[in-house]
Design a protein around this motif. Sequence first.
Motif, PDB file in Angstrom:
ATOM      1  N   GLY A  60      21.054  46.783   9.479  1.00 18.49           N
ATOM      2  CA  GLY A  60      20.508  46.401   8.170  1.00 18.49           C
ATOM      3  C   GLY A  60      20.883  45.017   7.680  1.00 18.49           C
ATOM      4  N   GLN A  61      21.530  44.256   8.566  1.00 20.98           N
ATOM      5  CA  GLN A  61      22.028  42.939   8.147  1.00 20.98           C
ATOM      6  C   GLN A  61      20.895  42.011   7.687  1.00 20.98           C
ATOM      7  OE1 GLN A  61      24.519  41.414  11.329  1.00 20.98           O
ATOM      8  NE2 GLN A  61      24.515  39.413  10.341  1.00 20.98           N
ATOM      9  N   ARG A  63      17.694  42.665   6.767  1.00 17.90           N
ATOM     10  CA  ARG A  63      16.912  43.054   5.586  1.00 17.90           C
ATOM     11  C   ARG A  63      17.732  42.917   4.297  1.00 17.90           C
ATOM     12  NH1 ARG A  63      18.270  48.584   4.224  1.00 17.90           N
ATOM     13  NH2 ARG A  63      19.084  49.634   6.072  1.00 17.90           N
ATOM     14  N   ARG A  64      19.059  42.967   4.456  1.00 13.85           N
ATOM     15  CA  ARG A  64      19.905  42.827   3.256  1.00 13.85           C
ATOM     16  C   ARG A  64      20.236  41.368   2.945  1.00 13.85           C
ATOM     17  NH1 ARG A  64      22.979  47.346   5.564  1.00 13.85           N
ATOM     18  NH2 ARG A  64      22.183  49.260   4.621  1.00 13.85           N
ATOM     19  N   GLU A 145       9.714  45.279  -0.571  1.00 18.56           N
ATOM     20  CA  GLU A 145      10.716  45.509   0.470  1.00 18.56           C
ATOM     21  C   GLU A 145      10.062  45.361   1.837  1.00 18.56           C
ATOM     22  OE1 GLU A 145      12.291  49.405  -0.309  1.00 18.56           O
ATOM     23  OE2 GLU A 145      13.551  48.660  -1.947  1.00 18.56           O
TER      24      GLU A 145
END
Length: 493
Positions: A60-61, A63-64, A145
């Motif tokens: 998730g790095q 997308r965060r 998102e």
Amino acid sequence: MEKVYIKNYINGQWVDSASGRSKELINPANGEVIATFANGDQEDVKRAIAAAKNAFYADGQWRRTDAQERADVVFAIADAIDKRAEELALAESLNNGKPLRESEADIADAVHCFRYYAGLITKPYGGVYDVNHGFGKMRSFTVHEPVGVCGLITPWNYPLLMGAWKIAPALAAGNSIIYKPSSNTPMSSAILFDIIDKIGLPAGTANMVLGPGGSVGLELAESDDVDMVTFTGSTEVGQTIARAAAGNLKKIGLELGGKSPNVIFADADLEGAVEWAMIGIFFNQGEVCSAGSRIIIEESFKDAFVKRLKERAEAITIGNPLENPGMGPLITEEHMKKVLEYIRIGKEEGATLVTGGHRYTEGACAKGYYVAPTIFDRCTSDMRIVKEEIFGPVVTVQTFKTEAEAIQLANDTEYGLAGAVFTSDGARALRVIDEIRAGITWINCYNPCFNEAPWGGYKKSGIGRELGVHGLEEYQEIKQININLNPGKVGWY
Ligand code: NAD
């Protein structure tokens, strides 16, 4: 250029195909082998999907990351493409056969596409709604998102540019991607992924798998672990993809074929209309989805127009793409044969061949897949050469007497990608454009395309839009967030 071996790029590593199989790439200008690539299949795609899924969901790095940080990375990709523009243009012309100046323009366009989406992602917008639904005052708002794991499938006619249209917005939005370029033209994509590798995205965020559409592409469309598939290519394959994607109802984007009308009225400027019609059909050897392949012209203007178009078409230089001719070879021997077969069909159907109509084999072109610019006059809507996408330098001419007839002929197609009108009457230009059922239209010009403006088709030319703000939204989900402004007070039961 020395012969190269192109590998797949999975989970941040350059790897051979799982089966160990490879395939040769042919220079369409002379039939010689120019490179070899790792020919992947379902197994390679499964590995890439697993890596992309892990990068998006478990890690998730990316997308965060803040939009600003993602923008910095996408800007860096643009700068690196710009620095290697000469190398990229050479690879593109060698692999695809398009004249070098057209490749140079494509690479510059790809740079701007990455820059456009790098800038756009830092300018989010959403709605804020002041609402009350019987529970007291609430505030509702929306955020965008990323969709998740995206499969991106592209054709061979604009290899790097079609990749840029998908990769730039998909990465800017925070997705993980598995990119599958056409097996005919992976050379520029390999350079792009070398750039991506050196810039260093989190492993698994950007993957590239080479191989046949029927295995690599189809697996991307079918897999339940892929959240979205976007495809640019033929309408027939687009239909296969739409069916394959139904299993998990993944999001789809389809940019498909066309048979676009170029409507010319007698009050148009003759020289201008001829030159734009040339760009409409002979640019990129006619291997353009939006090609103005059906000229629909007012009867009284036809003879003068066709005479001049013939002169100009016959003046097009044909030759080695690296020497900047007007036209290079078609993409493969198989495709050249398909185009020549359509020319045979056109003659059989009774259309009048004005010029061209044959393979071009002069001098050094003898071994390449060249077709002379071809014009068919006296065409009718029931002819296959008028109905079907030929995807080569072949244009048909039909005539009309009234505005209504021009509109009827223009819309007499199952496609709806593009169309143009030439006239000096401004009101008529807008009236006719309003009636043309197509997503991209031009008045007194043909084919210009901009990163800022949405690109896509009506009818069997596709679903969704690329480029512009719409092109980013394709790679985003919209989430609604509702806030109760009076916590504790409900009083319903
Ligand atoms: P194509 O449909 O044969 O292939 C396009 C891509 O799909 C390739 O990467 C191919 O390997 C893959 N593919 C093939 N079969 C597949 C399958 N069963 N499942 C999944 N993927 C599969 O098209 P092409 O010959 O490479 O390109 C020419 C076509 O592309 C023309 O019809 C043209 O109009 C269209 N095109 C459209 C646009 C647009 O913006 N609308 C732009 C460029 C090209």
